[in-house]
Every structure is written in structure tokens, then in C-alpha cells.
Design a protein around this motif. Structure first.
Motif, short mmCIF file in Angstrom:
data_model
loop_
_atom_site.label_atom_id
_atom_site.label_comp_id
_atom_site.label_asym_id
_atom_site.label_seq_id
_atom_site.Cartn_x
_atom_site.Cartn_y
_atom_site.Cartn_z
N ALA A 97 0.83 -1.21 0.00
CA ALA A 97 0.00 0.00 0.00
C ALA A 97 0.87 1.26 0.00
O ALA A 97 0.56 2.24 -0.70
CB ALA A 97 -0.92 -0.01 1.22
N ASP A 98 1.95 1.24 0.78
CA ASP A 98 2.86 2.40 0.80
C ASP A 98 3.46 2.66 -0.57
O ASP A 98 3.58 3.81 -1.01
CB ASP A 98 3.98 2.16 1.82
CG ASP A 98 3.49 2.25 3.26
OD1 ASP A 98 2.42 2.83 3.49
OD2 ASP A 98 4.20 1.75 4.16
N VAL A 99 3.85 1.58 -1.27
CA VAL A 99 4.42 1.73 -2.61
C VAL A 99 3.38 2.34 -3.57
O VAL A 99 3.68 3.27 -4.33
CB VAL A 99 4.91 0.38 -3.15
CG1 VAL A 99 5.35 0.52 -4.62
CG2 VAL A 99 6.08 -0.13 -2.31
N MET A 100 2.16 1.80 -3.52
CA MET A 100 1.12 2.32 -4.42
C MET A 100 0.81 3.77 -4.12
O MET A 100 0.62 4.59 -5.04
CB MET A 100 -0.14 1.46 -4.30
CG MET A 100 -1.30 1.95 -5.18
SD MET A 100 -0.87 2.06 -6.95
CE MET A 100 -0.97 0.34 -7.43
N MET A 101 0.76 4.13 -2.84
CA MET A 101 0.46 5.54 -2.49
C MET A 101 1.60 6.47 -2.90
O MET A 101 1.35 7.62 -3.28
CB MET A 101 0.16 5.64 -1.00
CG MET A 101 -1.21 5.06 -0.64
SD MET A 101 -1.74 5.35 1.08
CE MET A 101 -0.69 4.20 1.98
N ARG A 102 2.85 5.98 -2.88
CA ARG A 102 3.96 6.79 -3.37
C ARG A 102 3.84 7.02 -4.87
O ARG A 102 4.12 8.12 -5.38
CB ARG A 102 5.30 6.12 -3.06
CG ARG A 102 5.74 6.25 -1.61
CD ARG A 102 7.24 6.05 -1.47
NE ARG A 102 7.69 4.76 -2.02
CZ ARG A 102 7.75 3.65 -1.32
NH1 ARG A 102 7.37 3.64 -0.04
NH2 ARG A 102 8.18 2.53 -1.88
N LYS A 174 -10.39 2.41 -7.76
CA LYS A 174 -11.71 3.03 -7.65
C LYS A 174 -12.31 3.25 -9.04
O LYS A 174 -13.53 3.45 -9.18
CB LYS A 174 -11.61 4.36 -6.92
CG LYS A 174 -10.89 5.45 -7.71
CD LYS A 174 -10.99 6.80 -7.06
CE LYS A 174 -10.37 7.88 -7.95
NZ LYS A 174 -10.51 9.23 -7.38
N ASN A 175 -11.46 3.20 -10.07
CA ASN A 175 -11.92 3.38 -11.45
C ASN A 175 -12.24 2.06 -12.14
O ASN A 175 -12.48 2.03 -13.35
CB ASN A 175 -10.88 4.15 -12.26
CG ASN A 175 -10.75 5.59 -11.80
OD1 ASN A 175 -11.75 6.27 -11.55
ND2 ASN A 175 -9.52 6.06 -11.64
N CYS A 238 -5.76 2.35 -0.07
CA CYS A 238 -4.72 3.25 -0.59
C CYS A 238 -5.35 4.63 -0.79
O CYS A 238 -6.42 4.75 -1.40
CB CYS A 238 -4.16 2.74 -1.91
SG CYS A 238 -3.37 1.13 -1.80
N TYR A 239 -4.67 5.65 -0.29
CA TYR A 239 -5.20 7.02 -0.36
C TYR A 239 -4.22 7.95 -1.06
O TYR A 239 -3.00 7.74 -1.04
CB TYR A 239 -5.47 7.54 1.05
CG TYR A 239 -6.57 6.80 1.79
CD1 TYR A 239 -7.91 7.14 1.60
CD2 TYR A 239 -6.26 5.76 2.65
CE1 TYR A 239 -8.91 6.45 2.27
CE2 TYR A 239 -7.26 5.06 3.33
CZ TYR A 239 -8.58 5.42 3.13
OH TYR A 239 -9.58 4.74 3.78
N LEU A 244 -9.71 7.94 -1.29
CA LEU A 244 -9.47 6.54 -1.58
C LEU A 244 -9.25 6.35 -3.08
O LEU A 244 -10.08 6.73 -3.90
CB LEU A 244 -10.67 5.70 -1.14
CG LEU A 244 -10.55 4.18 -1.38
CD1 LEU A 244 -9.50 3.58 -0.44
CD2 LEU A 244 -11.91 3.52 -1.16
N VAL A 245 -8.10 5.78 -3.45
CA VAL A 245 -7.81 5.52 -4.86
C VAL A 245 -7.94 4.04 -5.20
O VAL A 245 -7.95 3.67 -6.38
CB VAL A 245 -6.40 6.02 -5.23
CG1 VAL A 245 -6.32 7.53 -5.09
CG2 VAL A 245 -5.33 5.33 -4.40
N GLY A 246 -8.02 3.20 -4.19
CA GLY A 246 -8.17 1.77 -4.44
C GLY A 246 -7.81 0.94 -3.22
O GLY A 246 -7.51 1.48 -2.15
#
Length: 332
Positions: A97-102, A174-175, A238-239, A244-246
Motif C-alpha cells: 500500500a505504501d508503494v502504491m500511495m507513493r 476506484k476506477n 490506498c489514499y 481513496l484511490v483503491g
């Protein structure tokens, strides 16, 4: 002469009387001694029997306590191992999650990339792919969120190495698109159902809704996946700037974890008969999910499972299974 004879007769009578008294006293003392010895011997025998019973009872209780203690320690060790594996899974999800949020927060640091498309490409075991179902493409247009999909695809560099540890890793946006890496049995090519390719929407999945609702890393309840395998999924939201992006997550194989824990501490064939008996119970339902007990046991995995939470009384369990009540709960 008569006086002398009388004197002799008197002496004899006195002697006989004294002898009779002595013999009687001796016989009486003998009887008393024999009776006393019998009573003493009887008391000694009773005391010995009582001591034997006490020693036997103590030995039996001591042995039972030792077995309970030993099994309790074994149960704790196995529970700690399972707990550690689940904690490792959550740590990996938090890292993902940290990687995706970065990636989402700093898009300038990443180049958009293209992942294999299961609608057109052959997907190998453990290879990351991106699925944008036919429904999603018709609803939003395939060009919608194309740049975001390209950026998010960089998560493949994190998912693919972890595919050596978990059967499935994924990110649901979210898309409506899904990025995933699935490990297949014997390394076969990944097969996709028509339902998945045409209609799959990660936002409708229970794991997505769980993370979105809890807003923190969480585990799903135990369930059977589409391949018929028992599964527990760990997910994290993930934010990006609070939005929220996913949801990102991974599947755990609880049966593999159980088999690893079940073998823990078994060193000899003789000990395995006693120590290898283990089971995992789902706390929410009281049902046995995995077990090394035979099918006749209440602790075995059964189609119509018994709620063990209703079997708290030892009388409801077979005697050899009572020690399993020393099991330690596992939180997830």
C-alpha cells in the motif's frame, strides 16, 4: 511324718500354682504379643496400601498435568507460528500500500508502463497483468484513466517478487480496473473465465468493501475461492490526499500455514501420535477449518461442522481431545 508329708504336699501345691500362674501369664503375654503384632502388621499393610493409592493417584495426576502442560506449550508455539505468518502477511500488505500511495502521490517519479492484457495475452504464473473488463470499458471508455493505469502498473515490480510467497496479489482501483499476479498450480498458464474478463468489477468484491469501510489493514473471514481452495485475504486501503484511490491485498493459504504449524515440534514417529494432533478453529463461527484429527473426531473438518464454542464442557469431548482445549486463539 504326717507333718512332714503335709509340708511337702503344700510346697508342691504352691509350686504347681506358681507354675500354672507363670504358664498362664506366658500364654496371655503371648496372645497379647501376637495380637499386637497382627494389629501392627495390619496397620502397616493398610498404611502401605493407602500410600500406594496416594502415590498412584499423585503419579496419575502428575502425568496428566505434564501432558496438559506439554500440549499447552505445543499449542501456544503452533498458534504463535500461525500468528507470525499472518502478521508477516499484513506487513507485506502495508508495504504494498505504501508503494502504491507513493506512485499516486509522486507520478513524476514514474514512467507509465503497459502490463499484459488477459483479453489478448497469455499470462504466465506469477506474472502481473491488468484487467479492465468489457463492462468497465463500455461504461467509462477504454481511454478513461489510461494514464493512471499506466502509472499504477508500476506496482508490478512489487507484486511479482512477492508472488513467491502468496498465491495471489492484487490492486483494485476506484476506477474499476484490476492489477494482479496469480500463482497457478504447477506453474501453468493462467486461465480466465468469461465472467471475469467481461464483468469483473473489483469495487463489488467483499475484500474491497472491507478495506474501504475499515480504512485500515484488515483480514477477511475464511472463505473458499473460485478454485475451491480455502483462503484468507489481507487488504489495505490506498489514499491520495485523503481520497481513496483503491484497495491492495494478497491471499494467504491458511492450509499451507496449518500444515507448517502442524509439523512443528514433531521429532519422532512415537511422539507424532500424540503431539501432531492439531486444528484451527474460526473464532467467529466456532467451526474447524483445518485439522489433523480423524473423521470420527469432533475436532475433524466436517461438511456439517460443529460449533466448538458450544462444546465447552469436557464431557462433550472425547477424553483424548480434552487437552486440545489448551489451544490458543489466533487474531486476524
Amino acid at each position: 511324718m504326717k507333718f512332714g508329708n503335709f509340708k511337702m504336699n503344700l510346697q508342691k501345691k504352691i509350686f504347681v500354682l506358681m507354675l500354672s500362674v507363670g504358664v498362664a501369664a506366658f500364654i496371655f503375654m503371648g496372645i497379647v504379643a501376637i495380637t499386637g503384632m497382627y494389629m501392627v502388621n495390619n496397620k502397616i499393610n493398610n498404611a502401605g496400601q493407602q500410600m500406594s493409592e496416594n502415590t498412584s493417584g499423585f503419579t496419575e495426576q502428575f502425568a496428566e498435568n505434564q501432558i496438559k502442560t506439554s500440549l499447552s506449550i505445543q499449542a501456544m508455539e503452533k498458534a504463535e507460528l500461525v500468528q507470525q505468518k499472518l502478521e508477516n502477511a499484513m506487513e507485506d500488505v502495508v508495504y504494498m500500500a505504501d508503494v502504491m500511495m507513493r506512485i499516486m502521490k509522486h507520478p513524476g517519479n514514474y514512467q507509465p508502463r503497459s502490463l499484459p492484457n488477459p483479453h489478448e495475452d497469455v499470462i504466465k504464473s506469477g506474472q502481473a497483468y491488468l484487467n479492465f473488463s468489457t463492462d468497465m470499458a463500455q461504461r467509462y471508455g477504454y481511454g478513461a484513466s489510461a494514464r493512471e493505469r499506466g502509472l499504477a502498473s508500476n506496482i508490478a515490480d512489487t507484486l511479482e517478487p512477492l508472488a513467491n510467497l502468496y498465491p495471489a496479489l492484487f490492486f483494485g482501483s476506484k476506477n474499476g480496473y484490476l492489477i494482479a499476479a496469480d500463482v497457478t498450480k504447477n506453474g501453468e498458464v493462467k486461465q480466465f473465465s468469461r465472467q471475469f474478463l467481461e464483468h469483473y468489477d473489483p469495487r463489488e468484491m467483499g475484500w474491497y468493501k472491507l478495506a474501504a469501510e475499515k480504512r485500515e489493514p484488515a483480514f477477511t473471514s475464511f472463505y473458499v475461492d473460485s478454485n475451491g481452495n480455502g483462503c484468507v485475504t489481507c487488504v489495505a486501503p490506498c489514499y491520495d490526499d485523503g481520497e481513496l484511490v483503491g484497495v491492495i491485498g494478497l491471499d494467504c493459504n491458511p492450509e499451507a500455514i496449518f500444515q507448517l504449524a502442524d509439523r512443528r515440534g514433531v521429532k519422532t514417529q512415537e511422539r507424532s501420535k500424540l503431539y501432531r494432533r492439531s486444528f484451527i478453529m474460526e473464532q467467529a463461527t466456532g467451526k474447524v477449518l483445518f485439522s489433523s484429527y480423524d473423521e470420527n473426531s469432533i475436532l475433524a473438518v466436517k461438511k456439517e461442522a460443529t460449533d466448538l464454542r458450544n462444546c465447552a464442557e469436557p464431557s462433550k469431548l472425547r477424553s483424548e481431545e480434552r487437552f486440545s482445549r489448551n489451544a490458543r486463539p489466533i487474531s486476524y
